[in-house]
Design a protein around this motif. Structure first.
Motif, mmCIF file in Angstrom:
data_model
loop_
_atom_site.group_PDB
_atom_site.id
_atom_site.type_symbol
_atom_site.label_atom_id
_atom_site.label_comp_id
_atom_site.label_asym_id
_atom_site.label_seq_id
_atom_site.Cartn_x
_atom_site.Cartn_y
_atom_site.Cartn_z
ATOM 1 N N PRO A 134 13.604 -25.135 -15.154
ATOM 2 C CA PRO A 134 13.982 -25.144 -16.572
ATOM 3 C C PRO A 134 12.832 -24.583 -17.416
ATOM 4 O O PRO A 134 11.674 -24.933 -17.202
ATOM 5 C CB PRO A 134 14.198 -26.637 -16.863
ATOM 6 C CG PRO A 134 13.316 -27.349 -15.889
ATOM 7 C CD PRO A 134 13.171 -26.464 -14.677
ATOM 8 N N ILE A 135 13.135 -23.689 -18.339
ATOM 9 C CA ILE A 135 12.107 -23.156 -19.240
ATOM 10 C C ILE A 135 12.629 -23.218 -20.668
ATOM 11 O O ILE A 135 13.809 -22.977 -20.934
ATOM 12 C CB ILE A 135 11.681 -21.720 -18.873
ATOM 13 C CG1 ILE A 135 12.882 -20.799 -18.707
ATOM 14 C CG2 ILE A 135 10.858 -21.712 -17.609
ATOM 15 C CD1 ILE A 135 12.494 -19.363 -18.405
ATOM 16 N N SER A 136 11.739 -23.565 -21.584
ATOM 17 C CA SER A 136 12.115 -23.725 -22.997
ATOM 18 C C SER A 136 12.100 -22.379 -23.713
ATOM 19 O O SER A 136 11.511 -21.401 -23.240
ATOM 20 C CB SER A 136 11.139 -24.691 -23.681
ATOM 21 O OG SER A 136 11.121 -25.935 -23.017
ATOM 22 N N SER A 137 12.744 -22.339 -24.853
ATOM 23 C CA SER A 137 12.840 -21.116 -25.641
ATOM 24 C C SER A 137 11.456 -20.519 -25.900
ATOM 25 O O SER A 137 10.542 -21.209 -26.351
ATOM 26 C CB SER A 137 13.538 -21.414 -26.973
ATOM 27 O OG SER A 137 13.655 -20.245 -27.749
ATOM 28 N N GLY A 138 11.290 -19.226 -25.584
ATOM 29 C CA GLY A 138 10.019 -18.549 -25.789
ATOM 30 C C GLY A 138 9.017 -18.738 -24.685
ATOM 31 O O GLY A 138 7.974 -18.064 -24.669
ATOM 32 N N GLU A 139 9.281 -19.618 -23.732
ATOM 33 C CA GLU A 139 8.337 -19.866 -22.634
ATOM 34 C C GLU A 139 8.387 -18.724 -21.622
ATOM 35 O O GLU A 139 9.445 -18.163 -21.342
ATOM 36 C CB GLU A 139 8.682 -21.184 -21.945
ATOM 37 C CG GLU A 139 7.709 -21.597 -20.846
ATOM 38 C CD GLU A 139 8.093 -22.925 -20.204
ATOM 39 O OE1 GLU A 139 7.462 -23.273 -19.184
ATOM 40 O OE2 GLU A 139 9.015 -23.595 -20.715
ATOM 41 N N LEU A 140 7.212 -18.390 -21.064
ATOM 42 C CA LEU A 140 7.112 -17.336 -20.074
ATOM 43 C C LEU A 140 7.053 -17.919 -18.661
ATOM 44 O O LEU A 140 6.373 -18.915 -18.419
ATOM 45 C CB LEU A 140 5.866 -16.484 -20.312
ATOM 46 C CG LEU A 140 5.891 -15.517 -21.499
ATOM 47 C CD1 LEU A 140 4.527 -14.846 -21.640
ATOM 48 C CD2 LEU A 140 6.981 -14.467 -21.330
ATOM 49 N N GLY B 39 21.644 -20.337 -20.074
ATOM 50 C CA GLY B 39 20.777 -19.698 -21.048
ATOM 51 C C GLY B 39 20.629 -18.207 -20.807
ATOM 52 O O GLY B 39 21.572 -17.517 -20.396
ATOM 53 N N GLY B 40 19.430 -17.688 -21.067
ATOM 54 C CA GLY B 40 19.183 -16.259 -20.916
ATOM 55 C C GLY B 40 17.695 -15.983 -20.840
ATOM 56 O O GLY B 40 16.874 -16.795 -21.266
ATOM 57 N N VAL C 289 21.889 -13.086 -18.978
ATOM 58 C CA VAL C 289 22.479 -14.347 -19.427
ATOM 59 C C VAL C 289 23.084 -15.092 -18.244
ATOM 60 O O VAL C 289 23.065 -14.608 -17.108
ATOM 61 C CB VAL C 289 23.544 -14.085 -20.509
ATOM 62 C CG1 VAL C 289 22.902 -13.432 -21.732
ATOM 63 C CG2 VAL C 289 24.674 -13.208 -19.977
ATOM 64 N N SER C 290 23.628 -16.257 -18.524
ATOM 65 C CA SER C 290 24.210 -17.107 -17.490
ATOM 66 C C SER C 290 25.188 -16.315 -16.619
ATOM 67 O O SER C 290 26.075 -15.631 -17.119
ATOM 68 C CB SER C 290 24.925 -18.279 -18.149
ATOM 69 O OG SER C 290 25.539 -19.103 -17.177
ATOM 70 N N GLY C 291 24.999 -16.410 -15.313
ATOM 71 C CA GLY C 291 25.855 -15.697 -14.370
ATOM 72 C C GLY C 291 25.269 -14.394 -13.876
ATOM 73 O O GLY C 291 25.815 -13.788 -12.954
ATOM 74 N N ASP C 292 24.163 -13.935 -14.489
ATOM 75 C CA ASP C 292 23.504 -12.706 -14.052
ATOM 76 C C ASP C 292 22.470 -13.033 -12.965
ATOM 77 O O ASP C 292 22.004 -14.173 -12.849
ATOM 78 C CB ASP C 292 22.800 -12.006 -15.213
ATOM 79 C CG ASP C 292 23.771 -11.466 -16.247
ATOM 80 O OD1 ASP C 292 24.980 -11.384 -15.952
ATOM 81 O OD2 ASP C 292 23.322 -11.132 -17.359
ATOM 82 N N ASP D 240 15.260 -17.040 -23.586
ATOM 83 C CA ASP D 240 15.945 -16.848 -24.855
ATOM 84 C C ASP D 240 16.765 -18.108 -25.110
ATOM 85 O O ASP D 240 17.936 -18.190 -24.769
ATOM 86 C CB ASP D 240 16.847 -15.614 -24.786
ATOM 87 C CG ASP D 240 17.552 -15.340 -26.109
ATOM 88 O OD1 ASP D 240 16.857 -15.169 -27.119
ATOM 89 O OD2 ASP D 240 18.803 -15.311 -26.108
ATOM 90 N N GLY D 241 16.123 -19.114 -25.688
ATOM 91 C CA GLY D 241 16.736 -20.432 -25.789
ATOM 92 C C GLY D 241 16.437 -21.234 -24.539
ATOM 93 O O GLY D 241 15.847 -20.729 -23.574
#
Length: 304
Positions: free
Chosen positions: A26-32, A48-49, A83-86, A101-102
Motif C-alpha cells: 500500500p502506498i499513500s498519495s504522492g508516495e514514491l 488506485g493508480g 490504474v486499477s486492473g493495469d 495517484d491517490g
C-alpha cells in the motif's frame, strides 16, 4: 502486428521461474515506490493508480472496451498513469520508481528466471505495459489481486507454500507477456530469435524435432552453410553453441513431458538420448536437479 500463436507458446513454454515472491504494497498519495535496480519486477495495480518516474509514456497502450471486449492499440498514446486492473513488467535496466495517484495498493512480484540464458530475456523490451489486463486476462488478474503476504494475525491458518507461490507468479507473469504480445504491442519480428532467416530455419527445425540426431554438420545443411560458417554465425547470433542450444530445447521439452506424466525412460528415448543416465546427466547440468526431483518439485498440489 499478429503474433504466431505456436511460436509464442513455444517461447512461453521455456520459462521456468526460480523466484516468484509477491508483496502487497500500500502506498499513500504522492508516495514514491522505487523498483529494485537490475531486477525483473512485475506490478499489478489492485487499487488506485500510479505514474512512472521516468514517465511510462514510451511503449504500447491497449484500450479495452469492457462491454464488447474489443481491443484497440495506440502505440504512441501518452499514458503515464496506470490504474486499477493495469499491469506492467520492468527488466530493471535503469532506475525507475512509481508515484501513487491517490491511495493505492500494488501487487509487486519479484521475478527471477531459473535460466539466466532464457530466450525470453533476449526478446523482451525493458518495459512491458498492459493496460486493461483485468479485462484481457480476468483469471490471471484475479489471481494477481489475491497474491501478497497475508497478515498471520488475521489468517492464522494460512501458510505460505513456495511451490504454490511460484506457480501463481508464473501464471501471472506469462499471462502479462501473452496479453502484451497477442494484442498487438509486440514489435515486428519479436519472436524471431535471430535476424538471420537461415539460422531461423535451423532453430525451427530443432524445435520441431528435438529428438533428432542433430550433429553440427546436419544443422549446417539445414541452414545451407558450411560447418565452420554455421558454427560461428550460430554462436554469434544465439550466444551459445549449436550443441548447447539443442540440449536447452530438449531439456525444456523434457520438463513439459515430465509434467504430462511420461516416464524418464520414455522421455530419454523420445529426445534422442542413448540412455536414461545420459538424459539425466544432461537434465541435471542444466537444471541442477534430476528429472525425478524436478517432477516432484513442480508437481501441482491436489486440493483436499
Amino acid at each position: 502486428m499478429t503474433v504466431d500463436a505456436d511460436a509464442l507458446a513455444r517461447v512461453l513454454a521455456t520459462v521456468d521461474l526460480r523466484v516468484g515472491f509477491a508483496r502487497r504494497v500500500p502506498i499513500s498519495s504522492g508516495e514514491l515506490l522505487p523498483m529494485m535496480p537490475d531486477a525483473m519486477t512485475l506490478v499489478y495495480v489492485a487499487e488506485g493508480g500510479v505514474a512512472g518516474h521516468p514517465p511510462l509514456q514510451a511503449g504500447c497502450r491497449l484500450d479495452v472496451d469492457r462491454s464488447s471486449q474489443e481491443v484497440s492499440v495506440d502505440a504512441g498514446a501518452p499514458r503515464d498513469l496506470l490504474v486499477s486492473g493495469d499491469a506492467f513488467l520492468t527488466r530493471g535496466g535503469s532506475p525507475f520508481a512509481l508515484e501513487a495517484d491517490g491511495d493505492t495498493t500494488l501487487i509487486v512480484l519479484d521475478i527471477e528466471l531459473a535460466d539466466a540464458a532464457s530466450p525470453l530475456l533476449a526478446l523482451l523490451p525493458d518495459l512491458v505495459t498492459v493496460t486493461g489486463f483485468d479485462a484481457l486476462e480476468p483469471a490471471a488478474a484475479t489471481l494477481a489481486a489475491g497474491m501478497g503476504l497475508v497478515d498471520p494475525t488475521q489468517f492464522p491458518l494460512r501458510r505460505t507454500d513456495p511451490v504454490i507461490c511460484k506457480l501463481m507468479a508464473t501464471t501471472v507473469f506469462l499471462s502479462v507477456i501473452r496479453a502484451w504480445a497477442e494484442n498487438g504491442c509486440a514489435p515486428a519480428g519479436w519472436l524471431r530469435t535471430s535476424s538471420d532467416p537461415f539460422l531461423d530455419r535451423v532453430i525451427d527445425a530443432i524445435h520441431d524435432e528435438p529428438g533428432r540426431d542433430w550433429t553440427v554438420e546436419r544443422l549446417a545443411s539445414v541452414g545451407a552453410m558450411s560447418r565452420s560458417t554455421f558454427a560461428e554465425r550460430f554462436r554469434s547470433a544465439i550466444g551459445r553453441s549449436p550443441a548447447e542450444y539443442v540440449t536447452e530445447v530438449r531439456v525444456d521439452q523434457a520438463k513439459r513431458m515430465l509434467d504430462a506424466g511420461r516416464s524418464v525412460s520414455d522421455i530419454s528415448r523420445a529426445l534422442g538420448y542413448a540412455s536414461d543416465e545420459g538424459f539425466s546427466r544432461a537434465f541435471r547440468r542444466r537444471t541442477g536437479m534430476t528429472p525425478s526431483s524436478w517432477r516432484l518439485a513442480h508437481r501441482t498440489p491436489v486440493s483436499a
